[in-house]
Design an enzyme around this catalytic site. Structure first.
Site, PDB file in Angstrom:
ATOM      1  N   TYR A  32      10.952   4.658   1.223  1.00 21.19           N
ATOM      2  CA  TYR A  32      11.722   3.608   1.898  1.00 21.19           C
ATOM      3  C   TYR A  32      13.175   3.569   1.438  1.00 21.19           C
ATOM      4  O   TYR A  32      14.013   2.964   2.102  1.00 21.19           O
ATOM      5  CB  TYR A  32      11.067   2.240   1.689  1.00 21.19           C
ATOM      6  CG  TYR A  32       9.927   1.974   2.639  1.00 21.19           C
ATOM      7  CD1 TYR A  32      10.145   1.325   3.850  1.00 21.19           C
ATOM      8  CD2 TYR A  32       8.637   2.378   2.334  1.00 21.19           C
ATOM      9  CE1 TYR A  32       9.106   1.080   4.725  1.00 21.19           C
ATOM     10  CE2 TYR A  32       7.583   2.140   3.200  1.00 21.19           C
ATOM     11  CZ  TYR A  32       7.820   1.489   4.390  1.00 21.19           C
ATOM     12  OH  TYR A  32       6.782   1.256   5.259  1.00 21.19           O
TER      13      TYR A  32
ATOM     14  N   ASP B  85       0.801  -1.224   0.000  1.00 24.55           N
ATOM     15  CA  ASP B  85       0.000   0.000   0.000  1.00 24.55           C
ATOM     16  C   ASP B  85       0.838   1.281   0.000  1.00 24.55           C
ATOM     17  O   ASP B  85       0.303   2.362  -0.192  1.00 24.55           O
ATOM     18  CB  ASP B  85      -0.944   0.023   1.202  1.00 24.55           C
ATOM     19  CG  ASP B  85      -0.201   0.172   2.525  1.00 24.55           C
ATOM     20  OD1 ASP B  85       0.807  -0.521   2.707  1.00 24.55           O
ATOM     21  OD2 ASP B  85      -0.627   0.963   3.369  1.00 24.55           O
TER      22      ASP B  85
END
Length: 444
Positions: free
Chosen positions: A267, A173
């Site tokens: 990330y 997600d």
């Protein structure tokens, strides 16, 4: 429009704090995605019960025609279902806390999906995920498993290696959450108002194109915003508003400077800004502690309040971007909507200068029981080099689980860009083995 067949849904990980939001989203989307039944499954009966009883009341109040049940029996849960939505957290938050704090003790990024912590979590997830696939194939062989269990990269590689022909789709997600931020920055209602081009590995990728439905280029506006603010936005909307997440959103500014032609997945911070990330972490109070102290307590308290009141009126439980993505994907598979999604799939030439057996995250067109990856073409050396190193680390981790090999798992940690040396990799690995004895295969 032809009347759509009602779907039967199983949610694996019924005790998750995300379950109530997913149930709510399914019910809110009933007209587009009609449902006959929802069943929750978890092997932790006590944890599931509070969430399930609240979900039972939410279902009764919103859509009484939908059958709702919950169980710890896999045969009951997975017989005659169309979709299994999997959100496994093996070891729960206490193990997540160890995933984060053990690497930090050694001066290495402590994160639940990246670096040594992500590898540890991944090795705990493989066995139960494969078990789940086997249940599905035994009791509902025509069902789809929509897997959003973390760490998605290792989970997807394990599925590719161990159950290559299974009807499993691995999803994440985080790109969806970031695309919703992009939409708000652009003044749009939803990410569905634009089309994207993106490539990478899970939690390790880049947007190369974002255009509106008329084909107009939206990247210049987003790049300008990102170069000043990162992905931080000044709105209460969205999922990630805790202080630790805001630091991550701001880091997009520095990540964007590394390649101004693209927009980065946040990330990447953990790999490309590892020392700065560790420097700003509190090794005694990590993201796991934040979740324990806030989300975990808040969701269970709200579920108990619903149970005590025997009513879901005024509930604070909200459906999320994460939940909407899952519903849209199920809709596409069931009703041939031909919608575009970022999915984790075998490369098989989509990125022409990257290994075919890598599990890459790229746009795919999803139709009735079909997933069609889009062609990406060649990618630049900067991204390709980073991806080669990361995918090698992930593949070695899965090989270590399969072969029960200490040596291979040590190599996986050495290969991971968050870890500065082989010596530190070994020290972290030995600590992780000690706390994962009940979850990992015995390594030789």
């Amino acid at each position: 429009m032809t009347e759509r067949k009602k779907q039967r849904i199983a949610i694996a990980g019924g005790g998750s704090t995300y379950t109530a939001g997913i149930v709510k989203m399914l019910l809110e989307n009933y007209k587009e995605f009609p449902i006959e039944s929802i069943v929750l499954y978890d092997n932790n009966e006590k944890r599931q019960e509070t969430i399930a009883k609240a979900c039972e009341i939410i279902t009764r109040d919103m859509r009484p025609e939908v059958k709702f049940s919950y169980t710890t029996d896999p045969k009951i849960a997975f017989t005659d279902v169309d979709f299994i939505m999997a959100q496994l957290r093996v070891g729960l938050l206490p193990m997540r806390e160890k995933d984060e704090k053990i690497p930090l003790k050694h001066g290495v990024v402590g994160q639940e999906t990246c670096g040594p912590g992500g590898i540890a979590y991944g090795l705990r997830t493989i066995g139960p995920l494969i078990e789940l696939i086997d249940y599905m194939e035994k009791y509902s062989p025509n069902a789809w498993l929509l897997n959003y269990s973390n760490p998605a990269a290792i989970a997807a590689e394990a599925c590719r290696r161990l159950r290559p022909k299974s009807r499993v789709i691995n999803i994440c997600d985080m790109p969806v959450c970031l695309e919703e931020i992009f939409a708000r920055v652009l003044g749009m209602k939803s990410r569905k108002e634009f089309d994207v081009r993106y490539y990478g590995l899970n939690h390790f990728g880049w947007w190369t194109s974002i255009t509106d439905k008329e084909g107009n280029d939206l990247m210049p506006r987003l790049k300008e915003y990102t170069s000043k603010n990162g992905y931080e936005e000044y709105t209460p909307q969205g999922q990630h508003k805790e202080s630790s997440w805001l630091v991550t959103m701001r880091a997009a500014k520095e990540l964007h400077e590394m390649d101004p032609k693209t927009l980065p997945n946040t990330y990447l911070k953990y790999y490309l800004m590892a020392p700065e990330t560790v420097e700003h972490e509190n090794p005694n109070y990590t993201r796991a502690n934040e979740v324990m102290d806030r989300r975990e307590k808040d969701i269970f308290a709200e579920c108990q309040r619903i149970i005590d009141a025997d009513s879901s009126e005024g509930t604070s439980i909200q459906s999320s971007e994460h939940s909407q993505f899952i519903v849209d994907l199920a809709c596409a598979l069931a009703f041939n909507t031909r919608e575009r999604f970022l999915l984790i799939v075998p490369n098989n030439g989509s990125i022409s200068n990257f290994r075919d057996d890598a599990m890459v995250e790229i746009p795919c067109i999803v139709g009735k029981d079909s997933v069609e990856p889009m062609s990406i073409g060649e990618i630049p050396d900067f991204q390709k080099g980073l991806m080669e190193q990361q995918v090698a680390s992930e593949k070695l981790a899965v090989s270590a689980w399969i072969d029960q090999s200490y040596q291979t798992l040590w190599q996986s940690l050495i290969m991971n860009k968050t870890v500065p040396s082989a010596k530190i990799a070994k020290e972290i690995l030995d600590d992780l083995i000690e706390v994962n004895k009940d979850y990992w295969p015995e390594l030789k």
